[in-house]
Design an enzyme around this catalytic site. Structure first.
Site, mmCIF file in Angstrom:
data_model
loop_
_atom_site.group_PDB
_atom_site.id
_atom_site.type_symbol
_atom_site.label_atom_id
_atom_site.label_comp_id
_atom_site.label_asym_id
_atom_site.label_seq_id
_atom_site.Cartn_x
_atom_site.Cartn_y
_atom_site.Cartn_z
ATOM 1 N N ASN A 110 0.838 -1.203 0.000
ATOM 2 C CA ASN A 110 0.000 0.000 0.000
ATOM 3 C C ASN A 110 0.867 1.244 0.000
ATOM 4 O OD1 ASN A 110 -0.445 1.933 2.516
ATOM 5 N ND2 ASN A 110 0.211 -0.059 3.315
ATOM 6 N N PHE A 169 -1.356 8.417 4.218
ATOM 7 C CA PHE A 169 -2.116 9.091 5.283
ATOM 8 C C PHE A 169 -3.326 9.870 4.770
ATOM 9 C CE2 PHE A 169 1.985 9.654 8.087
ATOM 10 C CZ PHE A 169 2.022 8.283 8.292
ATOM 11 N N SER A 174 6.112 5.059 8.459
ATOM 12 C CA SER A 174 5.428 4.760 7.204
ATOM 13 C C SER A 174 6.352 5.110 6.042
ATOM 14 C CB SER A 174 4.142 5.575 7.086
ATOM 15 O OG SER A 174 3.690 5.503 5.753
ATOM 16 N N ASN A 185 5.378 5.820 3.124
ATOM 17 C CA ASN A 185 4.589 6.510 2.091
ATOM 18 C C ASN A 185 4.465 8.016 2.256
ATOM 19 O OD1 ASN A 185 4.088 3.973 0.875
ATOM 20 N ND2 ASN A 185 2.523 3.588 2.422
ATOM 21 N N THR A 186 5.143 8.555 3.247
ATOM 22 C CA THR A 186 5.212 10.009 3.396
ATOM 23 C C THR A 186 6.687 10.362 3.291
ATOM 24 O OG1 THR A 186 3.228 10.146 4.756
ATOM 25 C CG2 THR A 186 4.808 11.956 4.999
ATOM 26 N N LYS A 239 6.248 3.779 16.808
ATOM 27 C CA LYS A 239 6.150 2.688 15.830
ATOM 28 C C LYS A 239 7.348 2.738 14.885
ATOM 29 C CE LYS A 239 2.899 0.405 12.730
ATOM 30 N NZ LYS A 239 1.493 0.294 12.348
ATOM 31 N N ASN A 282 6.185 -1.472 11.309
ATOM 32 C CA ASN A 282 5.378 -0.974 10.191
ATOM 33 C C ASN A 282 5.662 -1.845 8.945
ATOM 34 O OD1 ASN A 282 3.817 0.828 8.564
ATOM 35 N ND2 ASN A 282 4.320 2.455 10.005
#
Ligand SMILES: Cc1cc2nc3c(=O)[nH]c(=O)nc-3n(C[C@H](O)[C@H](O)[C@H](O)COP(=O)(O)O)c2cc1C
Length: 333
Positions: free
Chosen positions: A107, A111, A171, A173-174, A213, A242
């Site tokens: 994925n 966010f 994450s 993805n940022t 995390k 994560n």
């Protein structure tokens, strides 16, 4: 039964299937069809009493809209978010991919969420009295050297309503988010959050633990320095892990070239290794919440054996259904 539900849901793209399943779950809950039949086997971690060790991982209920229906699946705790100060749409679609043969998911949502104010309104509406984790992050357009401000905004607004607060700095993805795990940024962040926690503890006469995390892609050396800071600032817990950017073991999959974080079975070993390593250096001083690739009861037991006090699932729920929650609870009593 879940085999049929899964067959139906997998006819749709993952994001649409997610919305259909959440609406279906809400409807089933409304009709009184969901009964939590898992007997309580309380365990105390971070000063909180959990009815069982099995929690829902962040990202499934990003906007805290399905807390009650999800709690009926038998989870001992629910983590909602990641939420950011302002609402944001996330990355362009498609942004989620099923690797069915490997039981994995990639994925790159980035966010997508309604922002902390609407998020808190949703929590208030739910009137949930179980353990609720609130997972917080930064907006995509906040520069990394101003990230602390974003975390503080969410921390202050979430504090009253949280059982614990999870600080998501892992994450993939940022852009640059994972840099917050480096010594330079992490020290500033932890210092600010610890001092804010003290202020809010006094103000609300309630101590809300916060946990960090971490990514499964850190080297042992990086984990050493993260652990050192967690101990220095007496952080209440750590979530390991994560999703990963590693594509080992899935190279033959049609989606292995997609950007994003990989979760599910291919992540299992990697995340267990991080738990094991952190456990060795933290020596039980800071509890570990183990997450990553738990697809069977044995996987859950393995995480506990390697040092996790609590566990969480996301991908396992998608592939195995809520039967997995029941099996994990029984296996980890
Ligand atoms: C579709 C999807 C979205 C996710 N979104 C978030 C998120 O917003 N915040 C977060 O901390 N973790 C997020 N995660 C990571 C999970 O919480 C979990 O750490 C990871 O998926 C490993 O667990 P699993 O193998 O059981 O899925 C997401 C995972 C998936 C699959």
């Amino acid at each position: 039964m879940y085999k049929f539900i899964r067959f139906f849901l997998f006819l749709f793209n993952p994001e649409l299937a997610h919305h259909i399943s959440m609406k279906g779950l809400k409807f089933a809950c409304f009709c009184g069809l969901l009964k939590n039949k898992i007997p309580s086997s309380p365990t105390t971690v971070m000063g909180l009493t959990f009815p069982n060790r099995v929690g829902l991982a962040a990202g499934l209920d990003k906007n805290a809209e399905y807390i009650i229906p999800l709690s009926k699946l038998g989870f001992g705790f629910i983590e909602v978010g990641t939420v950011t100060p302002k609402s944001q749409p996330g990355n362009n679609k498609p942004r989620s991919f099923r690797l069915i043969n490997e039981e994995g998911i990639i994925n790159r949502f980035g966010f997508n969420n309604v922002g902390i104010d609407q998020f808190i309104k949703n929590i208030k509406k739910a009137k949930f009295n179980g353990v609720l984790g609130i997972n917080i992050g930064k907006n995509f357009d906040t520069p990394i050297n101003k990230a602390v401000e974003d975390y503080l905004i969410c921390f202050r607004k979430a504090y009253r309503y949280a059982g614990y607060i999870a600080i998501n700095i892992s994450s993939p993805n940022t852009k640059n988010l994972r840099n917050l795990q480096s010594n330079k940024y992490l020290e500033i962040l932890l210092k600010a959050l610890k001092s804010e926690q003290k202020i809010l503890h006094k103000k609300f006469k309630k101590l809300v633990p916060f946990v960090v995390k971490v990514s499964p892609d850190n080297s042992n050396k990086q984990l050493d320095s993260i652990a050192k800071l967690l101990l220095k600032y007496k952080v209440d817990g750590v979530i390991a892990t994560n999703t990963t950017t590693d594509r080992k073991g899935i190279t033959s999959s049609r989606y292995s070239g997609e950007e994003g974080g990989l979760s599910g079975a291919p992540l299992n070993k990697k995340s267990t290794n991080v738990i094991k390593y952190l456990n060795k250096i933290l020596k039980g001083k800071i509890p570990i919440i183990g997450v990553g690739g738990i697809m069977t009861a044995e996987d859950g037991v393995e995480k506990i054996k390697n040092g996790a006090s609590l566990i969480q699932i996301y991908s396992g729920l998608i592939y195995k259904g809520h039967r997995l929650v029941n099996e994990l609870c029984k296996a980890t009593w």
